[in-house]
Enzyme design. Structure first.
Site, short mmCIF file in Angstrom:
data_model
loop_
_atom_site.label_atom_id
_atom_site.label_comp_id
_atom_site.label_asym_id
_atom_site.label_seq_id
_atom_site.Cartn_x
_atom_site.Cartn_y
_atom_site.Cartn_z
N GLY A 171 10.80 -10.22 -8.64
CA GLY A 171 11.61 -9.07 -8.23
C GLY A 171 10.76 -7.82 -8.14
O GLY A 171 9.63 -7.78 -8.64
N LYS A 209 6.76 2.53 -3.42
CA LYS A 209 6.05 1.62 -4.33
C LYS A 209 5.40 2.46 -5.42
O LYS A 209 4.59 3.34 -5.11
CB LYS A 209 5.00 0.86 -3.51
CG LYS A 209 4.27 -0.22 -4.27
CD LYS A 209 3.47 -1.09 -3.29
CE LYS A 209 2.55 -2.03 -4.02
NZ LYS A 209 1.76 -2.86 -3.09
N ASP A 246 5.09 -0.78 -16.15
CA ASP A 246 5.53 0.62 -16.25
C ASP A 246 6.21 1.11 -14.98
O ASP A 246 6.65 2.26 -14.90
CB ASP A 246 4.34 1.54 -16.59
CG ASP A 246 3.24 1.49 -15.52
OD1 ASP A 246 3.42 0.78 -14.52
OD2 ASP A 246 2.21 2.17 -15.71
N ARG A 249 6.05 2.48 1.80
CA ARG A 249 5.72 1.30 2.61
C ARG A 249 6.82 1.08 3.64
O ARG A 249 8.01 1.22 3.33
CB ARG A 249 5.59 0.10 1.68
CG ARG A 249 5.29 -1.20 2.41
CD ARG A 249 4.69 -2.22 1.48
NE ARG A 249 5.64 -2.80 0.55
CZ ARG A 249 5.31 -3.71 -0.37
NH1 ARG A 249 4.06 -4.11 -0.48
NH2 ARG A 249 6.21 -4.21 -1.18
N ARG A 257 11.01 -12.45 1.76
CA ARG A 257 9.83 -13.25 1.45
C ARG A 257 10.23 -14.71 1.27
O ARG A 257 11.42 -15.00 1.05
CB ARG A 257 9.23 -12.81 0.11
CG ARG A 257 8.99 -11.35 -0.03
CD ARG A 257 9.27 -10.87 -1.46
NE ARG A 257 9.25 -9.40 -1.51
CZ ARG A 257 8.17 -8.68 -1.79
NH1 ARG A 257 7.06 -9.28 -2.12
NH2 ARG A 257 8.23 -7.38 -1.79
N ASP A 283 5.66 -15.17 -3.17
CA ASP A 283 6.39 -13.89 -3.11
C ASP A 283 5.66 -12.89 -2.23
O ASP A 283 6.22 -11.85 -1.87
CB ASP A 283 6.57 -13.31 -4.51
CG ASP A 283 5.26 -13.20 -5.27
OD1 ASP A 283 4.61 -14.24 -5.48
OD2 ASP A 283 4.87 -12.07 -5.63
N ASN A 284 4.41 -13.20 -1.89
CA ASN A 284 3.65 -12.30 -1.02
C ASN A 284 3.54 -12.86 0.39
O ASN A 284 2.63 -12.49 1.14
CB ASN A 284 2.26 -12.06 -1.60
CG ASN A 284 2.32 -11.26 -2.89
OD1 ASN A 284 3.30 -10.56 -3.15
ND2 ASN A 284 1.29 -11.36 -3.71
P1 AMP Z 1 2.06 -8.32 -7.07
O1 AMP Z 1 0.89 -8.96 -7.75
O2 AMP Z 1 1.81 -6.90 -6.66
O3 AMP Z 1 2.61 -9.16 -5.98
O4 AMP Z 1 3.19 -8.18 -8.19
C1 AMP Z 1 3.73 -9.28 -8.88
C2 AMP Z 1 4.95 -8.85 -9.64
O5 AMP Z 1 4.62 -7.91 -10.66
C3 AMP Z 1 6.01 -8.20 -8.79
O6 AMP Z 1 7.25 -8.60 -9.30
C4 AMP Z 1 5.76 -6.73 -9.02
O7 AMP Z 1 6.90 -5.94 -8.77
C5 AMP Z 1 5.38 -6.72 -10.49
N1 AMP Z 1 4.57 -5.55 -10.86
C6 AMP Z 1 3.29 -5.28 -10.47
N2 AMP Z 1 2.86 -4.13 -11.03
C7 AMP Z 1 3.89 -3.64 -11.78
C8 AMP Z 1 4.08 -2.48 -12.59
N3 AMP Z 1 3.12 -1.56 -12.76
N4 AMP Z 1 5.28 -2.33 -13.20
C9 AMP Z 1 6.26 -3.23 -13.05
N5 AMP Z 1 6.14 -4.33 -12.31
C10 AMP Z 1 4.97 -4.55 -11.67
MG MG Z 2 3.90 -8.97 -4.54
#
Ligand code: AMP
Ligand code: MG
Length: 489
Positions: free
Chosen positions: A92, A115, A127, A178, A185, A254-255
């Site tokens: 999520g 974002k 955070d 963004r 996804r 998810d990406n």
């Molecule tokens: P990503 O690696 O950017 O695809 O992120 C993987 C998951 O981690 C996703 O659910 C993001 O929303 C969550 N996420 C990444 N960075 C943070 C953050 N600083 N605070 C909360 N959730 C995060």
């Molecule tokens: Mg992601």
């Protein structure tokens, strides 16, 4: 008096918000202390029908910082799941909040998402924030990808928050706006399949068809058509990555978008030296997402997508599996076909001969053997400026070069036409890692955005072969430390 908010020309719809409520959670951005607009994409604002000046004004910045909600917005975080490095997890939007869908004057629909705008119900331990460096990096690379002609989410703005975020060190915080044709996804379908009812999945699939493929002839089985279209788009997208030497770095499900746009610029990077095993991401220890592995992973991710669609494809499980397998089998062929067509164009070849595969593979294996730079090799072939590098000086290459020239002589069309085809298929420049780092360092450490803006300027038309681009073709100095990228953004 006209309110400033309407001067921005928001024209927001919230179609996603009308989906069953398991798909999102309403949440407002957490206000930030001292917003400062550091990047703004005027051409993109124009495409979206947003008023450039007003959006850069006080009220616009307040929206881009998450301090104010625009007219017509019902902000929320999206629910999704995903296979991360092969392991299935609930995810999520942990730090992204969707403001709504801007309807443009030409009838397009774009998600606008902040974002780094604070915690959401999906933040887990995070955070909800983002650091300036990675947000600027996403801005640069996504815009460079767009200019390269590769489908991608885009970047409208970066706002500094005036607050620090704690990563390995304390860093300035920032929010990226963004823009994408949607944020659906493979992971959204995985979420529906795992935690939703059959009807939730069906509604999501119908929504997706309607949003992304309204003109597709769906025939008898609209969900099979949906699967086929997603396969087509991903087969093309990943071929385009391969053709410019782009490594996504974290191709978790998810990406992977349903629209076929590149999303999530975390540890991505462009390859310098041609090597199929190139990996930049510090956490990709086993090379799962290495350059040469991307087409294979694309197929793997689409198989996960297929699993979610099975109940929609056929009421009998075995029949559904058969249907899905028949389509999945076409992915690698389609991806290879797109790649081969792109490679022919990179060599100025405008028709098809069976032996072209050998010609192309021949060049690539020499490039791998002689550690040639990927982009500059094709650039030199395009400009016919072969220097005395290991590759160009080798007898193997001399033999190959004769075969290539003979191949070009066999096709109809002039040499000038072949040259033009090469020019528009081989970027003169790519965002090289050492350059990206230098630009980010100036911006983040010294608050100096001149290099960054110049960088964006020369990458706006990577096929221009202009004199200003020349210095951007230089390679990094050989370093004992391989370049590393990080997810912890
Ligand atoms: P990503 O690696 O950017 O695809 O992120 C993987 C998951 O981690 C996703 O659910 C993001 O929303 C969550 N996420 C990444 N960075 C943070 C953050 N600083 N605070 C909360 N959730 C995060
Ligand atoms: Mg992601």
């Amino acid at each position: 008096m006209i309110k400033e908010a309407s001067a921005i020309s928001w024209n927001l719809d919230n179609s996603y918000f009308r989906l069953p409520n398991i798909f999102f959670r309403s949440v407002t951005p957490t206000p930030v202390r001292l917003p400062e607009l550091v990047m703004f994409n005027s051409p993109l604002a124009a495409v979206m029908g947003l008023n450039d000046k007003a959006l850069q004004g006080q009220e616009g910045i307040a929206v881009l910082a998450g301090n104010q909600i625009p007219e017509g917005s019902s902000p929320f975080a999206q629910a999704y799941a995903g296979h991360q490095f092969g392991h299935f997890t609930m995810l999520g939007d942990g730090r992204a909040i969707l403001l709504g869908e801007q309807l443009t004057p030409t009838g397009q629909r774009f998600d606008i998402q902040l974002k780094g705008s604070g915690k959401t119900p999906y933040s887990r331990g995070g955070d909800g924030r983002a650091a300036l460096g990675p947000m600027l990096r996403e801005y640069i690379i996504s815009e460079a990808m767009h200019a390269l002609g590769i489908p991608t989410t885009r970047s409208l703005a970066v706002v500094k928050t005036g607050e620090a975020v704690i990563r390995e060190t304390k860093q300035p915080g920032a929010i990226l706006t963004r823009v994408s044709s949607s944020h659906l996804r493979v992971g959204t379908f995985q979420y529906a399949s795992e935690w939703g009812a059959f009807d939730d999945l069906r509604v999501l699939a119908d929504y997706t068809l309607n949003r992304h493929f309204p003109d597709v002839e769906v025939g008898e089985n609209s969900y099979l058509a949906l699967f086929q279209e997603v396969i087509k788009r991903q087969a093309l997208l990943i071929a385009k990555w391969q053709l410019v030497g782009f490594i996504h770095g974290v191709m978790n499900t998810d990406n992977m978008t349903i629209s076929g746009e590149t999303i999530d610029y975390g540890p991505c990077a462009f390859m310098d030296t041609y090597d199929l095993s190139t990996v930049f991401s510090s956490i990709d220890i086993k090379g799962r997402y290495a350059y040469g592995n991307q087409p294979y992973i694309g197929g793997w991710n689409l198989a996960r997508f297929a699993e979610t669609l099975l109940p929609l494809l056929h009421s009998e499980h075995e029949q559904a599996v058969k249907l899905a397998q028949a389509e999945i089998a076409k992915f690698s062929e389609l991806n290879y076909y797109n790649w081969l067509r792109g490679m022919r164009a990179k060599l100025g070849i405008c028709n098809e001969e069976e032996q072209d595969k050998n010609l192309i593979e021949g060049l690539l294996s020499m490039m791998q053997e002689y550690r040639a730079d990927y982009t500059n090799t094709f650039r030199a072939l395009t400009l016919d400026t072969l220097d005395d590098s290991l590759l160009f000086g080798s007898t193997d290459f001399g033999d190959w070069y004769k075969l290539w020239k003979a191949r070009l002589a066999r096709q109809q069309g002039t040499e000038a036409a072949a040259h033009q085809l090469m020019k528009k298929s081989n970027p003169a420049i790519i965002p090289r890692n050492h350059r990206v780092e230098a630009v980010l360092e100036a911006a983040v450490q010294r608050d100096d955005y001149r290099l960054l803006k110049e960088f964006l300027g020369v990458h706006r038309d990577p096929y221009a072969y202009s004199s200003e681009q020349e210095e951007y073709t230089s390679l990094p100095e050989r370093s004992s430390q391989p370049y590393k990228t990080y997810c912890g953004t």
